[in-house]
Scaffold this active site. Structure first.
Site, PDB file in Angstrom:
ATOM      1  N   ASP A   1       0.875  -1.201  -0.005  1.00 29.42           N
ATOM      2  CA  ASP A   1       0.086  -0.086  -0.006  1.00 29.42           C
ATOM      3  C   ASP A   1       1.103   1.312   0.138  1.00 29.42           C
ATOM      4  OD1 ASP A   1      -2.377   1.538  -0.007  1.00 29.42           O
ATOM      5  OD2 ASP A   1      -3.373   0.560   1.845  1.00 29.42           O
TER       6      ASP A   1
ATOM      7  N   GLU B   1       2.988   5.089  -3.878  1.00 28.15           N
ATOM      8  CA  GLU B   1       3.264   6.332  -4.623  1.00 28.15           C
ATOM      9  C   GLU B   1       4.263   7.397  -3.932  1.00 28.15           C
ATOM     10  OE1 GLU B   1      -0.342   6.906  -2.073  1.00 28.15           O
ATOM     11  OE2 GLU B   1       0.137   5.403  -3.304  1.00 28.15           O
TER      12      GLU B   1
ATOM     13  N   ASP C   1      -7.869   4.420  -3.614  1.00 25.66           N
ATOM     14  CA  ASP C   1      -9.159   4.477  -2.772  1.00 25.66           C
ATOM     15  C   ASP C   1     -10.114   5.143  -3.381  1.00 25.66           C
ATOM     16  OD1 ASP C   1      -7.586   3.102  -1.000  1.00 25.66           O
ATOM     17  OD2 ASP C   1      -6.820   4.792   0.124  1.00 25.66           O
TER      18      ASP C   1
END
Length: 821
Positions: A405, A408, A478
């Site tokens: 997760d 980025e 998300d």
């Protein structure tokens, strides 16, 4: 002037010398090598390097400077390439067997054409502007191109703008939660451009130009590749940046997840319930905080007292023939061993990231800052430390895959000076967009080095060029639980695929579903008809993506939350999960085609039907493999549409939602509805559900209900269907159904191996080629190629035609011909 005193002899000699210098300068206007050539204009140096006859690298940098760079994405080296050079005044004409470059030596601009003269692309100017990058003198760089007015282009990454063609766009490319950027586009004309730069980049397309403009770069550095068609361009991009390894078979089954399972009893119980209900399941995911509180963020260890015996939990899950993935992040809390070791070595960044607070409240309570910091994934030693704790903490326990997760990574409360942060490779600004490539690559490389027989599988939230080589499937972040978000996922996945990254998925149902809780409790939101309709339609779309994964917050997603068997919504969910499992022989064979032959799972219609201009910008249909045309239902038909907005940069700042349409009361999901579908020209099509045949090149109306979507099979297809199973490897593929859809000749290769190790890289696999001769109506099942331990020696195939004719044959590896009469 006294002309009588001029030395005529000296003047003649001077003229001759000057003329000789000019002739010599013209003769030396370029320097040719085995891999390309270089030359200089008045203000810049230009280098042309071939990476094969159809791929060329262009480097431009200011005169008097040097250009030295090791690409993070490109792993291929320049190649000796046969090419000719013709010089005519200010034009250099380079020709290979596949490509022709016309280069203006005055301004450095390049025109690309095929060797037959077809115009492909024209440069439209380069620019270098001095830039101070955290104290280092460098440049901001721009390269512009001129495209044809009606020419569609695809790619750029995972974009939440709902568009397929990315013409007339102005996009700032900086990795964030829901937008993943790959500075690459390809054209319907069969060429691609990879802009090899990792800093914040502006992509602009308007009537004047199409350009990449990056904040930091020693010079312009891009690759032009001509593949002839979309598959050829994808193949060229993967040749440059890496091929796709195979995933385990089980990863193509159904995955269940949520934000988050709060104990080991809860997560084990979910698997048990699926098994009790006899609904197929292969993967279960443990999201964050199994490590405890936020100060222990990403400890990569089951520290939480709610997970008292992680080894037993994993054994219990494995004992039910399911697999476990756990969440790991790109950041660490101050009470973790990773933080302490990396902090001492200057391997942690100092900008804001998630979670901001040590308390688990919303909004974050900044009276108690978490102290969580992102690690320097550009540093090879930091990647070593990352793996050391991951291996010791959870991999050694038997965890099967990684959910990486925030790759980025999360960058909150952004300040311009944050990009001055020092990394192992220079400023964060210089390498910003390549962060996901580095952190994902670190885990892949280390797991491969352990000599484990587990294939690496990484689910990750961000991506960059080349990441396909690291066993990674990227999800779209998300995103909101809304119809608008669902609509956006289709072109987002297709554009990502067209950058050379074939593995894409999204949170089935969307992540933020809080808008659907109004009037419902946390546990009953899945009974809300508005969410039920959205979830079912999203799941039907997810059935035809490389990874089928149910996940989200606010509203529970497990199948039993939607009712029970015999109820329309439950049955719709189960139907498509079972359809997914029946398609596993097809999907796994397509996955081999992706790895071996550079194909793609999700295929924009322009990939296969480029001659049909109608499909060039269709953003709501696609091919899954080369046989299925999927037209998911992307608009509410039974309930009002909820429209939800969030901050696109973070995905977290919730805003007000509105709704349109009629009331959701008294919903009858059994009612028939209609939807329009375009069937591309150049083929005939079969309705998957009814076997009704249609000619291509027309728009039709399809009748559907909540348990069906428009799904068509291209004429000239051979599709294997597998057995009814509870998990991917429960039953052998010794009795497969082979559906043949006439209309043209067809080929298919049924691929099998040991399903979850790397022996296939050593040649341990089998291929069974199949060919349909449409004229003679004969199916040839050819001689099996290859072998592996445990392969099926003898099996039955039941061949079925759309008109219902069928025949069962025995196959023992030798060529057989089947005629159905």
């Amino acid at each position: 002037m006294n002309f009588k005193k001029i030395n005529i002899k000296a003047l003649i000699i001077t003229i001759v010398v000057i003329s000789g210098i000019e002739q010599n300068a013209n003769a030396q206007s370029h320097k040719k090598t085995d891999v390309g050539l270089s030359f200089s204009t008045a203000d810049m140096n230009v280098e042309v390097k071939f990476y094969g006859p159809h791929t060329v690298r262009i480097i431009k940098y200011p005169a008097g400077k040097q250009f030295v760079k090791n690409s993070l994405s490109v792993i291929k080296q320049e190649q000796k390439t046969k090419f000719s050079v013709t010089e005519n005044k200010d034009i250099l004409l380079l020709k290979t067997n596949n490509l022709q470059l016309s280069i203006n030596t005055k301004n450095g601009e390049i025109d690309y054409t095929t060797t037959s003269g077809k115009e492909l692309l024209k440069e439209n100017g380069s620019d270098f502007k001095p830039f101070n990058d955290a104290g280092n003198s460098t440049y901001s760089v721009t390269q512009s191109f001129k495209l044809e007015k009606e020419e569609p282009i695809y790619g750029l990454g995972i974009l939440q703008n709902g568009k397929l063609s990315q013409r007339n766009q102005d996009i700032r490319m900086v990795q964030n939660n829901t937008w993943d950027f790959v500075p690459f586009f390809q054209s319907v004309k069969g060429y691609g451009i990879f802009w090899d730069n990792y800093s914040p980049t502006q992509f602009t397309d308007n009537a004047q130009k199409t350009s990449f403009s990056s904040e930091v770069g020693e010079g312009v550095d891009y690759y032009f590749m001509y593949g002839g068609n979309a598959d050829g361009v994808v193949a060229s991009m993967r040749e440059l940046t890496g091929n796709v390894p195979m995933f385990p078979l089980w990863t193509y089954g159904f995955w269940q997840s949520k934000e988050r399972y709060k104990s080991q009893n809860e997560i084990v119980d979910v698997v048990k319930k699926y098994r009790d209900l006899k609904v197929p399941l292969d993967g279960i995911i443990q999201d964050w905080q199994y490590w405890g509180n936020n100060y222990q963020w990403n400890a990569m260890d089951f520290i939480s007292p709610d997970f008292p015996d992680a080894k037993k939990m994993i054994n219990d899950i494995h004992g039910m023939n399911a697999h476990l993935s756990v969440s790991i992040w790109s950041s660490f809390g101050p009470m973790t061993n990773q933080y302490r070791e990396m902090d001492k070595k200057g391997m942690l960044f100092n900008f804001g990231t998630w979670p901001e607070s040590g308390r688990e409240v919303w909004p974050p309570d900044m009276n108690y800052p978490s102290g969580v910091r992102v690690y320097d994934a550009y540093n090879p030693e930091a990647r070593d430390i990352y793996w050391k704790y991951l291996n010791k903490g959870v991999f050694s326990l038997g965890v099967d895959t990684w959910w990486m997760d925030s790759t980025e990574p999360d960058h909150l409360s952004q300040k311009p000076e944050d990009l001055d942060t020092k990394t192992y490779l220079g400023s964060f600004r210089k390498v910003r967009n390549a962060y996901p490539l580095m952190t994902v690559g670190g885990v892949y490389d280390h797991q491969r080095a352990t000599m484990s027989d587990k294939r690496v599988f990484i689910l990750t939230r961000s991506a960059f060029a080349g990441q396909q080589r690291y066993g990674a499937n990227t999800w779209s972040g998300d995103v909101n639980s809304s119809w608008e978000s669902l609509r956006n996922q289709v072109p987002a996945g297709l554009n990502f695929t067209l950058t050379g990254n074939p593995n894409f998925n999204s949170d089935i149902g969307g992540f933020f579903a809080g808008a659907y809780k109004k009037g419902w409790t946390d546990s009953s939101g899945s009974k809300n008809p508005m969410f039920q309709e959205l979830y079912v339609r999203w799941l039907q779309y997810g059935t035809f993506t490389p990874m089928m994964r149910s996940h989200g917050a606010d509203v529970p997603r497990e199948i039993y939350q939607f009712g029970k068997k015999g109820e329309v919504v439950y049955d719709a969910v189960e139907k498509f999960i079972r359809l997914r499992y029946s398609l596993l022989p097809y999907i796994y064979s397509v996955s081999r085609d992706v790895s071996k032959n550079q194909s793609s799972f999700m295929r924009a219609l322009a990939m296969d039907f480029a001659e049909d201009k109608t499909v060039w910008d269709i953003n709501n249909e696609y091919m899954f493999g080369k046989s299925f045309l999927v037209a998911p239902i992307l608009n509410a038909q039974y309930t009002p549409e909820k429209i939800v907005k969030t901050n696109e940069q973070t995905g977290w700042d919730k805003k007000e939602e509105t709704q349109k349409g009629a009331s959701a009361t008294d919903v009858d999901f059994t009612q028939n509805k209609t939807v329009k579908v375009y069937l591309p020209s150049g083929s005939i099509w079969y309705d998957f559900w009814t076997n009704t045949k249609y000619n291509g090149g027309q728009e039709i109306e399809k009748t559907v209900n909540i348990q069906s979507i428009p799904l068509y099979v291209k004429g000239g297809s051979i599709i294997p269907f597998g057995p009814d199973v509870q998990y991917a490897t429960e039953k052998k593929w010794d009795n497969l159904t082979i559906k043949v859809y006439p209309g043209s000749d067809a080929d298919f290769v049924l691929y099998e191996d040991e399903f979850d190790n790397y022996n296939y890289e050593k040649g341990d696999y089998t291929e069974i080629p199949m060919h349909w001769n449409d004229k003679s109506q004969m199916l040839t099942i050819d001689t099996r190629k290859g072998k592996y331990m445990g392969m099926i020696d003898k099996r039955n195939f039941t061949i079925i035609l759309p008109d219902g004719q069928q025949k069962t044959v025995s196959y023992s590896g030798k060529n057989i011909k089947v005629v159905i009469k």
